[in-house]
Design an enzyme around this catalytic site. Structure first.
Site, PDB file in Angstrom:
ATOM      1  N   ALA A  76     -61.376 -30.660  32.205  1.00  0.00           N
ATOM      2  CA  ALA A  76     -60.455 -30.248  33.266  1.00  0.00           C
ATOM      3  C   ALA A  76     -60.726 -31.034  34.542  1.00  0.00           C
ATOM      4  O   ALA A  76     -61.841 -31.490  34.791  1.00  0.00           O
ATOM      5  CB  ALA A  76     -60.603 -28.752  33.537  1.00  0.00           C
ATOM      6  N   GLY A 126     -63.538 -29.650  28.034  1.00  0.00           N
ATOM      7  CA  GLY A 126     -62.325 -29.428  27.266  1.00  0.00           C
ATOM      8  C   GLY A 126     -61.971 -30.582  26.358  1.00  0.00           C
ATOM      9  O   GLY A 126     -61.363 -30.385  25.306  1.00  0.00           O
ATOM     10  N   GLU A 129     -63.779 -29.841  23.326  1.00  0.00           N
ATOM     11  CA  GLU A 129     -63.150 -28.697  22.657  1.00  0.00           C
ATOM     12  C   GLU A 129     -61.902 -29.136  21.893  1.00  0.00           C
ATOM     13  O   GLU A 129     -61.620 -28.628  20.801  1.00  0.00           O
ATOM     14  CB  GLU A 129     -62.815 -27.612  23.681  1.00  0.00           C
ATOM     15  N   GLU A 149     -70.275 -27.122  30.472  1.00  0.00           N
ATOM     16  CA  GLU A 149     -69.683 -26.113  31.348  1.00  0.00           C
ATOM     17  C   GLU A 149     -70.731 -25.275  32.074  1.00  0.00           C
ATOM     18  O   GLU A 149     -70.571 -24.928  33.254  1.00  0.00           O
ATOM     19  CB  GLU A 149     -68.742 -25.206  30.547  1.00  0.00           C
TER      20      GLU A 149
END
Length: 285
Positions: A76, A126, A129, A149
């Site tokens: 992000a 992300g 992910e 994170e």
């Protein structure tokens, strides 16, 4: 390359590039190289609209996702996230749950079609992910993967935790998730098990496209039914998976379709099959 589709691909911003390098193959390139392809709200919206179109477009059988420049995706855009957090906006929970396909519309997407990641350089948060939910992953030798994170006070909550635990097991998943530790491409392949091939940087995209070429050489009906079976194994026991899989729309379309007849006919005639788009019904005699 010109491509014949039922509906045109949606228009997107310059943050996502759309191309069709092979018949039936969509290539999506995250295009913020100066920001390591960190995801913005605009990019997220672009990805959602294009991938929803891809799911519904019969002429598209496989998608390859990559990043422009020296990184796949840095996760992000933390500067934008910080502005939202400091402004006192509501917590992320409702937004995460309402975004049913997850980060970049990939990390929790249960696509009926194969998704291939071509990972050039770094993949963080992300971005990793997303990769966890791809069907095939090709990485450059210098690629690194991290779920950092916890180092920023946030959580890898877009689907990466359960996927990594299923792939690597609790202890190896903890090594990435609780330490926020980056791992190499070789470790991602040999220890953690979520990378299929590690190649020189110049070969990443060609290798991913070669995988795509092998996929689209197969019956799209059979591929989509097989992908359904792969997804079902994450939810059910062996017997339950078989029972649900047999009755799935993808499997019924396979057995009722033209492609199963073509595949068997081509075998008997000792030639390569000529496939039609998935869902094409067999002609009645």
């Amino acid at each position: 390359m010109p491509v014949s589709t039922n509906t045109p691909a949606p228009a997107v911003s310059e943050e996502v590039l759309i191309s069709f390098p092979q018949p039936h193959v969509l290539l999506l390139t995250l295009n913020r190289p100066k920001s390591l392809n960190a995801l913005t709200p605009q990019m997220a919206d672009d990805m959602r609209r294009v991938l929803n179109w891809f799911e519904d477009e019969p002429a598209m059988w496989c998608v390859v996702v990559t990043g422009a420049g020296r990184a796949f995706c840095a996760g992000a855009d933390l500067k934008a996230w910080d502005r939202d957090a400091q402004s006192g906006r509501p917590t992320e929970g409702d937004a995460i749950l309402s975004n049913i396909h997850g980060f970049a519309s990939i990390s929790r997407r249960e696509s009926k079609k194969p998704i291939i990641a071509a990972v050039n350089g770094g993949s963080y948060g992300g971005g990793t992910e997303m990769i966890m939910n791809c069907d095939l992953v090709v990485a450059s030798k210098d690629a690194t993967f991290a779920l950092p994170e916890v180092k920023r006070g946030v959580i890898a909550i877009q689907g990466g935790i359960p996927r990594l635990v299923r792939i690597a097991g609790h202890q190896l998943a903890s090594e990435m998730l609780l330490l926020g530790k980056a791992i190499s491409a070789d470790d991602a392949r040999n220890r953690f098990g979520f990378v299929n091939a590690v190649v020189p940087a110049a070969d990443v995209l060609p290798t991913a496209l070669a995988f795509a070429s092998q996929i689209v050489a197969n019956s799209p009906d059979a591929v989509q039914s097989t992908k359904k079976g792969l997804l079902l194994t994450q939810r059910h026991s062996n017997e339950e998976t078989v029972a649900v899989h047999v009755r799935s729309p993808e499997t019924e379309a396979t057995y009722m379709g033209e492609n199963i007849k073509e595949g068997l006919r081509a075998f008997s005639e000792k030639r390569m099959p000529v496939w039609q788009n998935a869902g094409t019904r067999a002609a009645k005699l």
